[in-house]
Design an enzyme around this catalytic site. Structure first.
Site, short mmCIF file in Angstrom:
data_model
loop_
_atom_site.label_atom_id
_atom_site.label_comp_id
_atom_site.label_asym_id
_atom_site.label_seq_id
_atom_site.Cartn_x
_atom_site.Cartn_y
_atom_site.Cartn_z
N HIS A 21 0.85 -1.20 0.00
CA HIS A 21 0.00 0.00 0.00
C HIS A 21 0.88 1.25 0.00
O HIS A 21 0.70 2.16 -0.82
CB HIS A 21 -0.90 -0.04 1.24
CG HIS A 21 -1.66 1.21 1.53
ND1 HIS A 21 -3.02 1.27 1.51
CD2 HIS A 21 -1.24 2.46 1.86
CE1 HIS A 21 -3.43 2.49 1.80
NE2 HIS A 21 -2.35 3.23 2.04
N GLU A 22 1.82 1.29 0.94
CA GLU A 22 2.71 2.45 1.01
C GLU A 22 3.62 2.53 -0.21
O GLU A 22 3.97 3.62 -0.67
CB GLU A 22 3.54 2.38 2.30
CG GLU A 22 2.72 2.44 3.57
CD GLU A 22 1.94 3.74 3.70
OE1 GLU A 22 2.40 4.78 3.18
OE2 GLU A 22 0.86 3.71 4.31
N HIS A 25 1.86 4.42 -2.90
CA HIS A 25 2.00 5.87 -2.72
C HIS A 25 3.36 6.35 -3.21
O HIS A 25 3.46 7.36 -3.93
CB HIS A 25 1.85 6.23 -1.24
CG HIS A 25 0.47 6.08 -0.70
ND1 HIS A 25 -0.65 6.47 -1.37
CD2 HIS A 25 0.04 5.59 0.49
CE1 HIS A 25 -1.73 6.24 -0.64
NE2 HIS A 25 -1.34 5.68 0.50
N ASP A 210 -32.10 -42.08 -5.63
CA ASP A 210 -31.44 -42.32 -6.92
C ASP A 210 -32.46 -42.52 -8.04
O ASP A 210 -32.31 -43.37 -8.91
CB ASP A 210 -30.52 -43.54 -6.84
CG ASP A 210 -29.41 -43.37 -5.82
OD1 ASP A 210 -28.94 -42.21 -5.66
OD2 ASP A 210 -29.03 -44.36 -5.18
#
Length: 413
Positions: A21-22, A25, A210
């Site tokens: 995330h950083e 930036h 079945d």
């Protein structure tokens, strides 16, 4: 051991995603020519660091996130050297600042999309055809699983519990009930209602197994069960056969590489809607969080912290279901990405909102032939910022405490 390894692995995965995330930036800021002086993983005392160009990179002792320092994020920043003034972030066009401030959330969304595609192709995503509500489940065909016994409140069988009437009669898992007495059965919800309305004692039950039809006589017994329209209500005495619903659908499905792209975005959009709904429910869930700390049972719908998410990841690894580990990681990244875009300081969305407020205000003043009012004074917003920090900090402490003393558990541990 697997539990703690899974917990540590999940915590590490979240640390990496926050560090990325950083990094989002930093990379976008550098691309636009802004000056970035620091990029660190963690907080607190520095373990090591090094300089490359004009930026210091390093690792700090407390692994609870990370940060990057972009020079001049606001006009009030007073630590900008005279030679760096032209590169101060606040001087750049609004669209560039918007990209830089949203790059962190975009990174979370990219991680979520990539992880979702991987899950769609190799692990499996939740089956979109599975019902989403109780009414939808009850509308499915009356396909049943047969219990071993009739226990108090539907708990696990004890040695003294009587054998289930359906098991005694010879019904099997996977049988589809088509009639109770003279009443045709269309779905599982109707099956439950009709059985409860029958008097205790023998009743003819028609079924298909079945594809082959058959019938048996089931000797219904009475047991204490909550009302159908109020699962949390006071239990009442009703007739039971000892059957439960069998969902004839896989819980998860995989896709091909191309189909997985569409499935990933569909699942991602569902997570976005769920995240907004979760944000809206936070205020009403605070009392439940507090009560879970003071001794009440933990509501599984209450918010969790990174600690709680890491513990759930550890459970998933311990139980041999890594797909749950992956899905929790995906949902947490979507939530963090959306949360950071909220228009509140000090999160990224607050800076974006102020930048666009300034731009729109300048347009309005220009249209009205008035002087540009200039930049927003961040100091005037500090009381609101401190209030958000205080509330957010208190909520974080509350969720972490709840996740330590009374954690949510997917599996019985």
């Amino acid at each position: 051991m697997l539990y703690w390894l899974g917990t540590a692995a999940f915590a590490l995965a979240i640390l990496i995603s926050v560090s990325l995330h950083e990094l989002g930036h930093m990379i976008t800021a550098k691309r636009f020519g802004m000056k970035v002086t620091k990029y660190f993983v963690g907080f607190g005392p520095t373990i090591f660091s090094f300089h490359r160009g004009e930026t210091e990179y390093g690792l700090k002792a407390i692994p609870l996130g990370g940060f990057c320092k972009i020079v001049g994020m606001t006009p009030q920043d007073d630590d900008v050297e005279p030679q760096d003034q032209p590169r101060a972030m606040w001087r750049f066009p609004v669209w560039k600042r918007t990209i830089v401030m949203s790059a962190g959330s975009i990174t979370h969304f990219i991680l979520a999309v990539v992880a979702t595609w991987f899950a769609a192709v190799f692990v499996g995503l939740p089956n979109p055809d599975l019902p989403q509500t109780t009414d939808e489940y009850r509308a499915l065909p009356a396909r049943v699983n047969v219990a071993d016994c009739i226990s108090a409140g539907g708990a696990a069988c004890a040695a003294t519990d009587p054998k289930a009437p359906a098991a005694i009669a010879g019904l099997r898992d996977g049988d589809v009930i088509t009639q109770i007495g003279s009443t045709p059965i269309q779905n599982y919800g109707q099956l439950t209602e009709v059985i409860r309305e029958q008097p205790a004692g023998p009743v003819t039950v028609a079924y298909t197994r079945d594809g082959t039809p058959g019938s048996v006589s089931v000797d219904l017994v009475t047991a204490s069960r909550p009302p159908l329209d109020n699962p949390d209500g006071t239990p009442v005495q009703v007739s039971v056969a000892g059957v439960s619903q069998d969902i004839d659908m896989p819980a998860s499905v995989t896709y091909g590489p191309v189909a997985g792209v569409g499935a990933s975005f569909d699942y991602g959009w569902d997570l976005v809607k769920a995240s907004f709904a979760a944000l809206g429910r936070i205020p009403e869930k605070v009392p439940a969080l507090w009560h879970s700390i003071t001794g009440a049972e933990r509501d599984p719908d209450t918010p969790i912290s990174v600690v709680g998410a890491s513990r759930l990841g550890g459970e998933a690894i311990e139980q041999g279901v890594p797909q749950i580990f992956l899905l929790i990681f995906i949902s947490l990244n979507v939530f963090i990405g959306l949360f950071n875009l909220l228009p509140l300081l000090p999160v990224d969305g607050g800076h974006i909102a102020i930048a666009w407020y300034e731009k729109v205000r300048s347009w309005i003043y220009a249209w009205r032939k008035k002087p540009d009012p200039g930049r927003v004074d961040y100091y005037k917003l500090m009381p609101l910022t401190y209030a958000v920090i205080l509330i957010g900090g208190a909520f974080t402490v509350l969720t972490i405490t709840a996740d330590v003393v009374n954690p949510i558990s997917i599996f019985s541990r």
